[in-house]
Design a protein around this motif. Sequence first.
Motif, mmCIF file in Angstrom:
data_model
loop_
_atom_site.group_PDB
_atom_site.id
_atom_site.type_symbol
_atom_site.label_atom_id
_atom_site.label_comp_id
_atom_site.label_asym_id
_atom_site.label_seq_id
_atom_site.Cartn_x
_atom_site.Cartn_y
_atom_site.Cartn_z
ATOM 1 N N TRP A 118 0.809 -1.212 0.000
ATOM 2 C CA TRP A 118 0.000 0.000 0.000
ATOM 3 C C TRP A 118 0.847 1.268 0.000
ATOM 4 C CZ3 TRP A 118 -4.581 -0.837 -1.611
ATOM 5 C CH2 TRP A 118 -5.355 -1.930 -1.180
ATOM 6 N N GLU A 119 1.958 1.243 0.706
ATOM 7 C CA GLU A 119 2.715 2.468 0.922
ATOM 8 C C GLU A 119 3.687 2.828 -0.195
ATOM 9 O OE1 GLU A 119 2.566 2.442 5.832
ATOM 10 O OE2 GLU A 119 4.484 2.138 4.799
ATOM 11 N N LEU A 163 -6.385 7.280 3.674
ATOM 12 C CA LEU A 163 -6.176 8.083 2.467
ATOM 13 C C LEU A 163 -7.221 9.186 2.333
ATOM 14 C CD1 LEU A 163 -5.198 5.327 -0.126
ATOM 15 C CD2 LEU A 163 -3.710 7.118 0.776
ATOM 16 N N LYS A 164 -8.471 8.847 2.580
ATOM 17 C CA LYS A 164 -9.530 9.854 2.474
ATOM 18 C C LYS A 164 -9.315 10.984 3.477
ATOM 19 C CE LYS A 164 -13.147 6.856 0.565
ATOM 20 N NZ LYS A 164 -14.407 6.121 0.845
ATOM 21 N N ALA A 165 -8.769 10.651 4.643
ATOM 22 C CA ALA A 165 -8.490 11.672 5.650
ATOM 23 C C ALA A 165 -7.398 12.628 5.185
ATOM 24 C CB ALA A 165 -8.080 11.011 6.964
ATOM 25 N N ASN A 166 -6.630 12.180 4.194
ATOM 26 C CA ASN A 166 -5.562 13.012 3.642
ATOM 27 C C ASN A 166 -5.906 13.557 2.260
ATOM 28 O OD1 ASN A 166 -2.818 12.917 5.353
ATOM 29 N ND2 ASN A 166 -3.934 11.000 5.650
ATOM 30 N N GLY A 167 -7.191 13.512 1.917
ATOM 31 C CA GLY A 167 -7.646 14.145 0.689
ATOM 32 C C GLY A 167 -7.584 13.313 -0.566
ATOM 33 N N THR A 205 2.039 7.514 -1.685
ATOM 34 C CA THR A 205 1.275 8.709 -1.337
ATOM 35 C C THR A 205 1.875 9.454 -0.153
ATOM 36 O OG1 THR A 205 -0.136 7.474 0.194
ATOM 37 C CG2 THR A 205 -0.852 7.612 -2.127
ATOM 38 N N GLY A 206 2.733 8.784 0.608
ATOM 39 C CA GLY A 206 3.260 9.377 1.830
ATOM 40 C C GLY A 206 2.355 9.160 3.030
ATOM 41 N N VAL A 207 1.224 8.469 2.822
ATOM 42 C CA VAL A 207 0.287 8.182 3.898
ATOM 43 C C VAL A 207 0.584 6.787 4.458
ATOM 44 C CG1 VAL A 207 -2.145 7.894 4.534
ATOM 45 C CG2 VAL A 207 -1.476 9.628 2.847
ATOM 46 N N SER A 208 0.758 6.714 5.756
ATOM 47 C CA SER A 208 1.070 5.431 6.393
ATOM 48 C C SER A 208 -0.153 4.525 6.424
ATOM 49 C CB SER A 208 1.584 5.680 7.806
ATOM 50 O OG SER A 208 1.833 4.455 8.468
ATOM 51 N N CYS A 209 0.051 3.242 6.127
ATOM 52 C CA CYS A 209 -1.029 2.262 6.231
ATOM 53 C C CYS A 209 -1.098 1.754 7.657
ATOM 54 C CB CYS A 209 -0.789 1.109 5.259
ATOM 55 S SG CYS A 209 -2.040 -0.193 5.368
ATOM 56 N N PRO A 210 -2.289 1.789 8.294
ATOM 57 C CA PRO A 210 -2.393 1.425 9.714
ATOM 58 C C PRO A 210 -2.399 -0.071 9.982
ATOM 59 C CG PRO A 210 -4.544 2.035 8.873
ATOM 60 C CD PRO A 210 -3.560 2.310 7.747
#
Length: 217
Positions: A118-119, A163-167, A205-210
């Motif tokens: 994902w990351e 991802l949605k939380a980051n737009g 994306t730079g967004v961490s996968c939880p």
Amino acid sequence: MFFFKKSPEMPTPAEALPGRSRPLPTATHHFVNKRPLKGPYPEGLETAIFGLGCFWGAERKFWQTPGVWVTAVGYINGITPNPTYEETCTGLTGHAEAVLVVFDPAQVSYEQLLKLFWEIHDPTQGMRQGNDVGTTYRSGIYATSPAQKAAAEASRAAYDVALKANGYPPITTEIVEAPVFYFAEEYHQQYLAKNPNGYCALSGTGVSCPIGTGVTA
């Protein structure tokens, strides 16, 4: 990656190229670790398959991961049997470029591989990754067991929230039971080890996968 004009639409069976009955000639062993690409694999190892755009850079990320025993690149989830690279580039085989990952679950879990998957790419782009456009570059997880499919779907739901939380728009990654994986030609296998300055447009994306952090969807 070589540059061809690729269709952003999946072909119908009537439009698909005919392919061939025999597998393509390819490498027998991994260029980096010398292990057999097609097995036999040691007992206790598991197989995962991921599609995340150009398979050159994606494969390198996985073979560099501790606990991964061997990797290979190929084509998956299309219509044409035993397609060539040139055929997939027309968009008329329906395949995605993919990486087969054979791993030791005692050293690296499937969830850890999902987090890496994902990351290191953008799973919201549909039939593309960056400047690479076409159905072959779509994001996909091809589960080799029911447990993998369930884990993949849970991770997609959790990462979609992040991802949605980051737009970002919704994830477009396909998750299906793994169909036939067709090994790509020898020159594609471990391409960036053979060509260190070769093309790689892989970008996350730079967004961490939880996943694996106690967070659920």
